[in-house]
Design an enzyme around this catalytic site. Structure first.
Site, PDB file in Angstrom:
ATOM      1  N   SER A 172       0.835  -1.209   0.000  1.00  0.00           N
ATOM      2  CA  SER A 172       0.000   0.000   0.000  1.00  0.00           C
ATOM      3  C   SER A 172       0.863   1.250   0.000  1.00  0.00           C
ATOM      4  O   SER A 172       1.613   1.508   0.943  1.00  0.00           O
ATOM      5  CB  SER A 172      -0.916   0.006   1.224  1.00  0.00           C
ATOM      6  OG  SER A 172      -1.456   1.311   1.404  1.00  0.00           O
ATOM      7  N   ASP A 324      -6.179   0.538  -9.006  1.00  0.00           N
ATOM      8  CA  ASP A 324      -7.433   1.275  -9.211  1.00  0.00           C
ATOM      9  C   ASP A 324      -8.095   0.953 -10.550  1.00  0.00           C
ATOM     10  O   ASP A 324      -9.173   1.481 -10.850  1.00  0.00           O
ATOM     11  CB  ASP A 324      -7.167   2.783  -9.128  1.00  0.00           C
ATOM     12  CG  ASP A 324      -6.789   3.212  -7.716  1.00  0.00           C
ATOM     13  OD1 ASP A 324      -7.187   2.527  -6.751  1.00  0.00           O
ATOM     14  OD2 ASP A 324      -6.086   4.228  -7.574  1.00  0.00           O
ATOM     15  N   ARG A 402     -15.098   5.053  -9.472  1.00  0.00           N
ATOM     16  CA  ARG A 402     -14.566   4.222 -10.560  1.00  0.00           C
ATOM     17  C   ARG A 402     -15.584   3.180 -11.032  1.00  0.00           C
ATOM     18  O   ARG A 402     -15.547   2.749 -12.182  1.00  0.00           O
ATOM     19  CB  ARG A 402     -13.261   3.565 -10.138  1.00  0.00           C
ATOM     20  CG  ARG A 402     -12.186   4.598  -9.806  1.00  0.00           C
ATOM     21  CD  ARG A 402     -10.794   4.025  -9.816  1.00  0.00           C
ATOM     22  NE  ARG A 402      -9.890   4.855  -9.026  1.00  0.00           N
ATOM     23  CZ  ARG A 402      -9.315   5.982  -9.458  1.00  0.00           C
ATOM     24  NH1 ARG A 402      -9.535   6.411 -10.683  1.00  0.00           N
ATOM     25  NH2 ARG A 402      -8.519   6.672  -8.666  1.00  0.00           N
TER      26      ARG A 402
HETATM   27  C1  S3P Z   1      -2.951   5.802  -3.636  1.00  0.00           C
HETATM   28  C2  S3P Z   1      -2.679   4.503  -3.368  1.00  0.00           C
HETATM   29  C3  S3P Z   1      -3.611   3.388  -3.632  1.00  0.00           C
HETATM   30  C4  S3P Z   1      -4.735   3.798  -4.591  1.00  0.00           C
HETATM   31  C5  S3P Z   1      -5.305   5.145  -4.277  1.00  0.00           C
HETATM   32  C6  S3P Z   1      -4.221   6.206  -4.299  1.00  0.00           C
HETATM   33  C7  S3P Z   1      -1.969   6.835  -3.294  1.00  0.00           C
HETATM   34  O1  S3P Z   1      -4.175   2.960  -2.414  1.00  0.00           O
HETATM   35  O2  S3P Z   1      -5.770   2.839  -4.557  1.00  0.00           O
HETATM   36  O3  S3P Z   1      -6.313   5.504  -5.207  1.00  0.00           O
HETATM   37  O4  S3P Z   1      -2.098   7.981  -3.760  1.00  0.00           O
HETATM   38  O5  S3P Z   1      -1.026   6.517  -2.545  1.00  0.00           O
HETATM   39  P1  S3P Z   1      -3.405   1.881  -1.467  1.00  0.00           P
HETATM   40  O6  S3P Z   1      -2.096   2.431  -1.184  1.00  0.00           O
HETATM   41  O7  S3P Z   1      -4.243   1.779  -0.225  1.00  0.00           O
HETATM   42  O8  S3P Z   1      -3.408   0.612  -2.264  1.00  0.00           O
END
Ligand code: S3P
Length: 447
Positions: A172, A324, A402
Site C-alpha cells: 500500500s 485502481d 470508478r
Molecule cells: C494511492 C494509493 C492506492 C490507490 C489510491 C491512491 C496513493 O491505495 O488505490 O487511489 O495515492 O497513494 P493503497 O495504497 O491503499 O493501495
C-alpha cells in the site's frame, strides 16, 4: 449529510474521436498540497486535480495553517508552515471520500504534537485505518478510534517522533507514504519494507524538495529509507495527467470500432501503468507517443484506436501497479475474445466500496459471464459482440467513482445502454468526466 443521487445513462455509441485533456493525477495532487504545507515558503502547483478528494486535502491543509489559493491562471499556490510548524486545527478535519487524504494526513499529524479529529463520508468511515494507526502508534502518536480502527478518530501526534523500520503487511502506497511523512519529523532513518513495489510519488516528490530517500530492492522486498529532519525547500510542482482517469476514455475508444482518441501528457510511471501493459498484451491498439519527462514523472501522449481484444491472465504481482484499474479492466475483458483471469485482488475489497463485489454486481446487471472468487475475478468475454447492458435497472455505484465510470463505458458498447444510479462521486477524481466523454462523441444523458 444527505446526498441527492445523480443517475446517468450511457447510450450505445458508434465510435469516439478527438483529443481530450484528462485532469491531473490524484496521487500527485494530494501530495503537492501536503508537501507544500510541510515546506516553508511558497509552492506553486500547476495541473492540480480540482476534484472533491483533493479539495478535501486543501481544506485540511488550510486548517493546519497553510495558505492555499487558486490563481486566475488555474495554478494553485500553497504558503507552507514548514516541518514542525503546523497549527492545531480548530475543528474536525473532514476527508470526504478520500482514503489517500485521510491516511497521508494521519502520517503528517502523527509527527506533530497536535490534537486532531478526522472523519469522512459513509464510504471512508467504513475503511480500515488500523493499517496506518498501528505503525504510526509505534512512532509515538496516540489514537482513539471507532471499533475496527475506523473513522472518526482522534490523534495526538508525537512530541518527539521515533524513527521506525516497518514491513508493510499489504502492498500500500498510502501506508508507506504515511510512515515516510511521519518519519520526516523523526531523527535518523525511517525504513519501509514493501512486499511489492507500490507507486513512488511520495519518494520522488520528497527527493525533489531535498530530502534523502533511498530505495533498494532486496531479497525480502523493496526497502525505502528516509533520512529524518530534512530541510524541505519549497519548489514548484507540475502535476501530470492521471493514468487512472485516462483509462476510462482509453478503454471506451478500444471497445468502439473505428474510434481514434488522443490523450496527451498521461503519466506513465512504471508503478502506475499495469493496466496499459495488460491492454497491450490483450492486443489493444495503443501508441505511447512523444515519451518525455514532466514534473519528475515519465509521460506520453496516448493514441488509442478501437479494435479486438483477447483474454489474458493478469498475475497477482501486477496488482499494485494497476490497483485502481480493475473495474475498467473487467469492462474491457467483458468484450475480449475468451477468458481474462485477474488474481491478487483482496485489496479491492477495502477501496471506496468493496470493489470486487461492486464490479461483480455491475457485470451481472449488464449480462456478463464471470466468476468472482475471494481475491480473484474471471471474466468470459463476448468476443467483441455488444453486451446486453442494463434494462429497467441501474448499476449500483456504492459511493465509488470508478464503478460509475467503468459501467458508463460498458454502456457505450452495449446494445441497450447502461444506467448507473449515481454519478455524484465521479467528481472526487474526474470532474468534467461527462463533458469530456461527450466531447469525444459518447452518448451520455441524464437517466
Ligand atoms: C494511492 C494509493 C492506492 C490507490 C489510491 C491512491 C496513493 O491505495 O488505490 O487511489 O495515492 O497513494 P493503497 O495504497 O491503499 O493501495
Amino acid at each position: 449529510m444527505t446526498h441527492a443521487q445523480r443517475p446517468l445513462s450511457a447510450r450505445p455509441t458508434e465510435a469516439l474521436s478527438g483529443t481530450a485533456l484528462v485532469p491531473g493525477d490524484k496521487s500527485m495532487s494530494h501530495r503537492s498540497l501536503m508537501l507544500g504545507l510541510l515546506a516553508a515558503g511558497e509552492t506553486r502547483v500547476t495541473g492540480l486535480l480540482e476534484g472533491a478528494d483533493v479539495l478535501a486535502t486543501a481544506a485540511a491543509c488550510r486548517q493546519l495553517g497553510a495558505g492555499i489559493e487558486r490563481g486566475p491562471d488555474g495554478a494553485w499556490t500553497v504558503w507552507g508552515r514548514g516541518l514542525g510548524g503546523l497549527a492545531e486545527p480548530a475543528d474536525v478535519l473532514d476527508m470526504g471520500n478520500s482514503g489517500t487524504a485521510a491516511r497521508l494526513l494521519l502520517g503528517i499529524l502523527a509527527g506533530h504534537p497536535l490534537f486532531a479529529v478526522l472523519t469522512g463520508d459513509a464510504s471512508l468511515r467504513r475503511r480500515p485505518m488500523g493499517r496506518v494507526t498501528e505503525p504510526l502508534g509505534q512512532m509515538g502518536a496516540h489514537f482513539a478510534t471507532r471499533e475496527g480502527g475506523r473513522l472518526p478518530l482522534a490523534v495526538t501526534g508525537a512530541r518527539r517522533a521515533l524513527p521506525l523500520a516497518y514491513r508493510l503487511p499489504v502492498a500500500s502506497a498510502q501506508v508507506k507514504s504515511a510512515i515516510l511523512l511521519a518519519g520526516l519529523m523523526a531523527p535518523g532513518t525511517t525504513t519501509v519494507i514493501e512486499p511489492a513495489p507500490t507507486r513512488d510519488h511520495s519518494e520522488r516528490m520528497l527527493r525533489y524538495l531535498g530530502a534523502t530517500v533511498v530505495s533498494e530492492d532486496r531479497a525480502d522486498g523493496r526497502h525505502v529509507m528516509l533520512t529524518g529532519e530534512p530541510e524541505l525547500t519549497a519548489r514548484p510542482f507540475r502535476v501530470t495527467a492521471d493514468p487512472s482517469s485516462a483509462a476510462f476514455p482509453a478503454v471506451a475508444a478500444l471497445l468502439l470500432p473505428g474510434s481514434r482518441v488522443v490523450l496527451p501528457g498521461v503519466g506513465m510511471n512504471p508503478l502506475r501503468r499495469g493496466l496499459y501493459d495488460t491492454l497491450v498484451e490483450m492486443g489493444a491498439r495503443i501508441a505511447f507517443t512523444n515519451p518525455r519527462e514532466e514534473g519528475g514523472e515519465p509521460v506520453a501522449d496516448l493514441v488509442v484506436e478501437g479494435g479486438p481484444l483477447r483474454g489474458v491472465t493478469v498475475p497477482a504481482e501486477r496488482a499494485p501497479s494497476m490497483i485502481d484499474e480493475y473495474p475498467i479492466l473487467a469492462v474491457a475483458a467483458a468484450f475480449a475474445e475468451g477468458r481474462t483471469a485477474m488474481h491478487g485482488l483482496a485489496e479491492l475489497r477495502v477501496k471506496e466500496s468493496d470493489r470486487l463485489a461492486a464490479v461483480a454486481r455491475g457485470l451481472a446487471a449488464c449480462g456478463v459471464d464471470f466468476e468472482e472468487g475471494p481475491d480473484s475475478l474471471i471474466v468470459h468475454g463476448s468476443g467483441g459482440r455488444r453486451l446486453r447492458g442494463t434494462h429497467n435497472a441501474a448499476v449500483e455505484t456504492a459511493m465509488d467513482h470508478r464503478i460509475a465510470m467503468a459501467f458508463l463505458v460498458l454502456g457505450l458498447a452495449s446494445e441497450r445502454g447502461v444506467t448507473v444510479d449515481d454519478t455524484g462521486f465521479i467528481d472526487t477524481s474526474f470532474p468534467g468526466f461527462t463533458a469530456l466523454m461527450q466531447g469525444l462523441g459518447a452518448l451520455l444523458e441524464p437517466a
